[in-house]
Each structure stands twice: as C-alpha cells, then as structure tokens.
Scaffold this active site. Structure first.
Site, PDB file in Angstrom:
ATOM      1  N   GLU A  56       5.771  -1.872 -17.562  1.00 20.91           N
ATOM      2  CA  GLU A  56       7.289  -1.883 -17.065  1.00 20.91           C
ATOM      3  C   GLU A  56       7.567  -3.381 -16.607  1.00 20.91           C
ATOM      4  OE1 GLU A  56       8.131   0.974 -14.065  1.00 20.91           O
ATOM      5  OE2 GLU A  56      10.188   0.030 -14.085  1.00 20.91           O
ATOM      6  N   ARG A  95      -7.838   5.107 -14.881  1.00 22.45           N
ATOM      7  CA  ARG A  95      -7.497   3.557 -14.249  1.00 22.45           C
ATOM      8  C   ARG A  95      -8.773   2.708 -13.677  1.00 22.45           C
ATOM      9  NH1 ARG A  95      -1.962   3.982 -13.370  1.00 22.45           N
ATOM     10  NH2 ARG A  95      -1.921   2.139 -12.042  1.00 22.45           N
ATOM     11  N   LYS A 132       1.495  -2.405  -8.436  1.00 22.80           N
ATOM     12  CA  LYS A 132       2.592  -3.413  -8.385  1.00 22.80           C
ATOM     13  C   LYS A 132       3.286  -3.210  -7.118  1.00 22.80           C
ATOM     14  CE  LYS A 132       3.664  -2.621 -12.951  1.00 22.80           C
ATOM     15  NZ  LYS A 132       4.233  -2.479 -14.050  1.00 22.80           N
TER      16      LYS A 132
HETATM   17  P1  ATP Z   1       1.109   0.099 -11.320  1.00 25.59           P
HETATM   18  O1  ATP Z   1       0.959   1.246 -10.489  1.00 25.59           O
HETATM   19  O2  ATP Z   1       0.310  -1.062 -10.917  1.00 25.59           O
HETATM   20  O3  ATP Z   1       2.632  -0.488 -10.921  1.00 25.59           O
HETATM   21  P2  ATP Z   1       1.766   1.083 -13.787  1.00 25.59           P
HETATM   22  O4  ATP Z   1       0.960   2.354 -14.563  1.00 25.59           O
HETATM   23  O5  ATP Z   1       3.101   1.435 -13.214  1.00 25.59           O
HETATM   24  O6  ATP Z   1       0.721   0.391 -12.751  1.00 25.59           O
HETATM   25  P3  ATP Z   1       2.863  -0.305 -16.147  1.00 25.59           P
HETATM   26  O7  ATP Z   1       3.414  -1.406 -16.172  1.00 25.59           O
HETATM   27  O8  ATP Z   1       3.435   1.003 -16.556  1.00 25.59           O
HETATM   28  O9  ATP Z   1       2.150  -0.225 -14.586  1.00 25.59           O
HETATM   29  O10 ATP Z   1       1.472  -0.318 -16.887  1.00 25.59           O
HETATM   30  C1  ATP Z   1       1.430  -0.495 -18.264  1.00 25.59           C
HETATM   31  C2  ATP Z   1       0.287   0.084 -19.017  1.00 25.59           C
HETATM   32  O11 ATP Z   1      -0.942  -0.427 -18.120  1.00 25.59           O
HETATM   33  C3  ATP Z   1       0.237   1.497 -18.783  1.00 25.59           C
HETATM   34  O12 ATP Z   1      -0.124   2.145 -20.028  1.00 25.59           O
HETATM   35  C4  ATP Z   1      -0.607   1.905 -17.812  1.00 25.59           C
HETATM   36  O13 ATP Z   1      -1.351   3.181 -18.012  1.00 25.59           O
HETATM   37  C5  ATP Z   1      -1.708   0.632 -17.942  1.00 25.59           C
HETATM   38  N1  ATP Z   1      -2.402   0.500 -16.549  1.00 25.59           N
HETATM   39  C6  ATP Z   1      -1.802   0.182 -15.274  1.00 25.59           C
HETATM   40  N2  ATP Z   1      -2.482   0.188 -14.133  1.00 25.59           N
HETATM   41  C7  ATP Z   1      -3.830   0.317 -14.714  1.00 25.59           C
HETATM   42  C8  ATP Z   1      -5.084   0.482 -14.274  1.00 25.59           C
HETATM   43  N3  ATP Z   1      -5.390   0.207 -12.988  1.00 25.59           N
HETATM   44  N4  ATP Z   1      -6.076   0.670 -14.822  1.00 25.59           N
HETATM   45  C9  ATP Z   1      -6.004   0.685 -16.215  1.00 25.59           C
HETATM   46  N5  ATP Z   1      -4.792   0.861 -17.036  1.00 25.59           N
HETATM   47  C10 ATP Z   1      -3.698   0.645 -16.192  1.00 25.59           C
HETATM   48 MG    MG Z   2       4.881   2.051 -14.069  1.00 24.45          MG
END
Ligand code: ATP
Ligand code: MG
Length: 552
Positions: free
Chosen positions: A31, A256, A266
């Site tokens: 995102e 994760r 984020k």
């Molecule tokens: P955050 O909580 O840090 O904002 P998010 O999951 O909302 O992370 P996205 O931009 O939606 O962030 O993530 C893009 C991809 O990266 C998704 O498939 C997500 O599952 C993966 N991802 C995000 N954080 C991690 C992590 N700590 N370990 C492994 N994969 C991750």
């Molecule tokens: Mg997200």
C-alpha cells in the site's frame, strides 16, 4: 531461496506437478502509504524469489484503495527500493486501475442477492457483528430488494450520500464462527481525491474485497501474504467464487519478519519521521530499505539475511545482529580498507625531518589482493585516536602512554616521550620519536610491540564527519509483551542513537563518492552519506563495527 526449502515452495511444486497450475504468477502488493521496510523485503524476496525459481513472473501492484493515506511520493520510493533490492517486476499495476471492474463485480453480487446497501453506522455495524462467543445480529436493511440495492449503490457512486451514511456489505452469514464472514463491508463512501483516479470515485472497495479481485484479474496463482490474513482466506475464496472470476488465485500465509531494537509498522515509522525523531524516511537508524541503503547496507546482505531468517508460518523476531553479520560478510572482500581518525590527537614526531614526506605502500584489501595497493603519506605530524592514549594506563594497556612504544599501521614504531597539555590540563599533543629501522615491510625483527595504531598524516589528511549509530529503540527484555504493547514505543526511543564526531581521513579518499563503502581500520564499515556529504567534507555513516558476538 535455494538453500531454504520452505512450505510455500512445496505447495507450488505440488501444484505444478499435479497440473493444478501450469505456471507461477506472484505479486508484491504494497500500500503506498509509507516507505518499505525490511519486513517488506521478506515479502519481496519470497514473491520474486519463488516465481523466479519456477520460471514464473511477479507483478508490482500498488494496493491503493485508501485515498486518504496514499501518495505519489510513496509510489516512487517503493519502486526505487524494489529495483535497488535487485528485482524486476513483470507488470506494474495499481488496484485503482481496476475500480471499474470492481464496481461491476459488486453489482453482480447485488444482482445475485449476495450484497446489500446498509444504513447502519460504523458503530452499529460493529455492535451487530457479535463476538467470538456471540453470534452476530442481522441488519434491518439486510433484506432490501435487488432493485433497491442497485439503485442505492448507484446513488452511492454518484455522490448522493455523505461519508459513512451507507456502505455495501456482502451477504454471507451473520452467525458464522469466522467473524470475517459476518457480512463484511465491501464498499465505503469517501469523498476524497485519489492520487491516481482523482475525483472520479467517491466510493472505494475494501481491501478484503479488492485484493482477491486484483489477484484474479492479474492471473496471480499464489497470493502470498502474512498470517494476520489467515482468517480472511474463506472470504478471499468467497469473493473469487461469487464474483465469478475466471482465474482462481490461492492465498497462502507466511509469518511476518520482525527485528529487535526497532519498530517496523509504517504507522510507527511515519510517526518517528513526522515528529522528527529522525531525519526523514531514509534516516540510517530506521529499518526502512532507504534507511538501510543510506546507512550502507547492500542489497546482497539484505537478501541473504532474509533468506537465512527463513520462511516459516511462525512470527519471528530476528536479532538485528544477524543483519549486521550479513553486511560484514558481503563487504569483507569488496570494501577498500582505509584509516580514519575519529577523535584526533596530534602527534609530533620530533626526530622526523621537517618538510619531508614519504609515501608508504598499503594494501587496498589484504583479503582481496586483486584490489591492488594505495599510497599513504607520512610526515612529522600525524593524528592518532584520543582513545589510543592514556597518561596513567592500567595494566595490559598496550597503546600509547609515556615511555611506551607502539606500531603505526603501515609505517614505523613510535615511542611517546612527552605530553603537552593546555591551560585546562587537557592533553593536546604528544611528542614522540620514531625508529627508522622499524619501517613496515622492511622485515625488522629487532623487538616486538603489542599495540598497533591507526593514524593519518596531519598535513595531508582530509576532514571528515563520522556518524556513529546505536539502536533507535531500546528493547526492555524484563517487560512482558502486554506491558510493551500498552506503552508508547516513543518512550523507548534511544536519545543517544546518533553520535557525530569530526576527524580526518587519508587523502586518497578525495574521490570517494556517495554510497561508496570502506572498512576503516579498527572502526568498522562505513558508507559515504549521500545527503550530508559536501565538496569540502565527507560524511560517513558507520554501517557496523568490525566485530559482533553474533554467530550464525
Ligand atoms: P505495515 O503494518 O508495516 O504497514 P503492511 O502489511 O500494512 O505493513 P503493506 O504495504 O500492506 O504493509 O505490505 C505489502 C506486503 O508486504 C504485504 O503482502 C505484507 O503482508 C508484506 N509485509 C509487510 N510487513 C511485513 C513483515 N514485517 N514481514 C513480512 N512481510 C511483510
Ligand atoms: Mg497495510
């Protein structure tokens, strides 16, 4: 992922062997509401790595269904980071490119009697949803006719309602043990300008509805995500089926990645940036890809680290020292060696002729002789490290003190004879003598000294700034996870996470460019900072010190 056989790989292999799939298509779906961090690197390595291994393809898709939080700056930064990590995407897509298609699929659900417009407020919907132990309650609007729903949904689209006045919900099962299936909201009203579609839409699909459609439209075969989406898988499959998507992607979850002594979400990173705890998203203390890059970590080191951390289902917190281990491994043979004095103390070599300069030979990297040699000037005045001198040393101190002799790396033995102090009693200069017989490389074996010091020639040295980092977040190991959750992470910010010192470097460093990496003798690996380096002064970020207690 070679050496790291994992459960996702096993699934893909079986799918190809059984004929369930004839190819592999994955996607990395960030995102654009912040910069990528090392947790995302895990997702990138898994998605691109697995597709690559099976001759498949990976799309980069921006999951931009929330106009309020998203921005072009993030889109650009994410692209740069994925490329820098060494991956090439097949297609570049935006979820928002599919808004028309998603709208049509929502209309299809309405026509099938599988979606309805609800007038309940967000709070009411939450209340009606029930809990794990209590079944949900049906909304009074649940049984609106197809015609009425079509009309209301169209009005929602045409902007006839305010934010929150109505939503579109999937009609599934209010008593399902899986709360995600209790008539989830699939469209909401948001009168906001979208970074891609502008003001064309004022209704936006929810992630749980949008994501499976995006995957299916792109022909994604294996939709890899993190385990917090596990309970959403039945909904994912429901959307694919009931929206009558041609392709049937399969969602698979993995754990994760988390690191010690930092924050990874984020939301928290954004808070650190916006409240100026750090110097932007690329601050070298952050676990963002751009921060790690500016600190001096290499894509190779990050990839190897992520692979070594493994692809299990479990949620893992990995020691940050493991990441450091991999950058040392990567830079060991690549980074030129050099000498830099971080906190300088002047040494005058009283028996060295005035106005004379020698150019000494030194290896650029003794572990990689192909890198050749460099020249280092030596003359009557040099700098050594303040920490390498003690007036009244304890036993077994082998560095400089009055009467003691040490080796200067690549040069001669020098002996400290006299200490010069200022009016405050601070040591400002050492007066030493050198022994011409002891020149490095001359084969001198007359006597031995225990300390070897780094130094730079005072008349030729270039000024430099060194930025030394400590962990940004101090983990409290005594504390329970619950206590930690309840406390603001801002209370754990380490106020001493950045120390700036000013010193000197060898003159042959003149041509070092931003992002060039060096191993400074005894101090560790450093990267030329791209943001603060100027014509007159190079700024070095310490990537890691030389030694770690971490063993793989
Ligand atoms: P955050 O909580 O840090 O904002 P998010 O999951 O909302 O992370 P996205 O931009 O939606 O962030 O993530 C893009 C991809 O990266 C998704 O498939 C997500 O599952 C993966 N991802 C995000 N954080 C991690 C992590 N700590 N370990 C492994 N994969 C991750
Ligand atoms: Mg997200």
């Amino acid at each position: 992922m070679e050496e790291n056989s994992n459960f996702i790989k096993t699934i893909i292999k079986e799918d190809l062997e059984s004929g369930k799939r004839d190819k592999v298509v994955t996607r990395f779906p960030p995102e654009p509401n912040g910069y990528l961090h090392i947790g995302h690197a895990k997702s990138i390595v898994i998605n691109f790595g697995l597709a690559d291994e099976f001759g498949g393809k990976t799309n980069l898709r921006f999951d931009d269904t929330n106009p309020l939080k998203e921005d072009q700056e993030y889109v650009d930064a994410i692209k740069e980071d994925v490329e820098w990590l060494g991956y090439e995407w097949e297609g570049l897509f935006f979820a928002s490119d599919y808004f028309d298609e998603m709208y049509d699929r929502a209309v299809l659900l309405i026509k099938k009697g599988l979606a309805y417009v609800d007038d309940l407020s967000a709070d009411e919907i939450r209340e009606y949803r029930g809990t794990l132990s209590k079944p949900g309650k049906e909304s009074p609007y649940r049984n609106r006719s197809v015609e009425e729903n079509l009309e209301l949904f169209e009005k929602m689209k045409n902007g006839e309602f305010a934010n929150g006045e109505k939503v579109l919900r999937a009609k599934i099962d209010m008593s399902s043990p899986n709360i995600n299936l209790r008539d989830p909201v699939i469209y909401r009203i948001s009168h906001a300008t979208h970074h891609n579609t502008g003001d064309k839409w004022c209704i936006y699909p929810m992630y749980a509805f949008a994501h499976p459609i995006e995957d299916a439209l792109e022909g994604v075969t294996h939709s890899l995500c993190t385990t917090e989406f596990e309970d959403q898988r039945p909904l994912y499959d429901w959307v694919v089926r009931e929206c009558e998507m041609e392709a049937t992607p399969q969602q698979i979850e993995f754990g994760r990645l988390n690191l010690t002594n930092t924050v990874m979400s984020k939301r928290k990173l954004k808070q650190l940036v916006e409240e100026k705890y750090v110097d932007g998203w690329d601050d070298p203390r952050l676990p963002t890809i751009s921060g790690l890059r500016r600190r001096g970590f290499t894509p190779e080191a990050i990839r190897e680290f992520v692979k070594a951390a493994g692809v299990s289902k479990g949620y893992s917190t990995v020691d940050a020292q493991m990441l450091e281990h991999f950058v040392r491994e990567d830079l060991k043979l690549k980074a030129p060696r050099t000498m830099g004095v971080l906190r300088p103390l002047k040494v005058v070599i009283t028996n060295y002729p005035e106005d004379e300069v020698e150019w000494l030979d030194a290896d650029i990297n003794p572990e990689n002789p192909d890198m050749g040699t460099r020249k280092i000037p030596f003359s009557r005045e040099i700098y050594v490290e303040q920490d390498d001198f003690m007036e009244n040393p304890p036993a077994k101190y082998f560095r400089l003190f009055p009467g003691n002799e040490v080796r200067l790396k690549h040069a001669y033995f020098i002996k400290c004879n006299e200490v010069v102090k200022d009016e405050n009693g601070e040591v400002v200069e050492l007066r030493c003598t050198y022994d011409v017989e002891t020149k490095s490389g001359s084969g001198f074996t007359g006597r031995k000294v225990k300390g070897t010091l780094h130094w730079v020639d005072a008349t030729h040295a270039l000024p430099a700034e060194f930025r030394l980092y400590e962990p940004l977040i101090l983990d409290d190991e005594e504390e329970s996870e619950e206590e930690a959750e309840n406390k603001s992470f801002l209370d754990q910010v380490n106020e001493k996470s950045l120390v700036i010192v000013n010193g000197f470097i060898e003159p042959n460093m003149q041509d070092a460019k931003p992002q060039d990496k060096f191993q400074f003798f005894r101090h560790g690996y450093f990267n030329v900072d791209p943001k603060h380096t100027t014509e007159d002064k190079k700024v070095f970020n310490r990537i890691v010190s030389l030694k770690s207690s971490f063993k793989l």
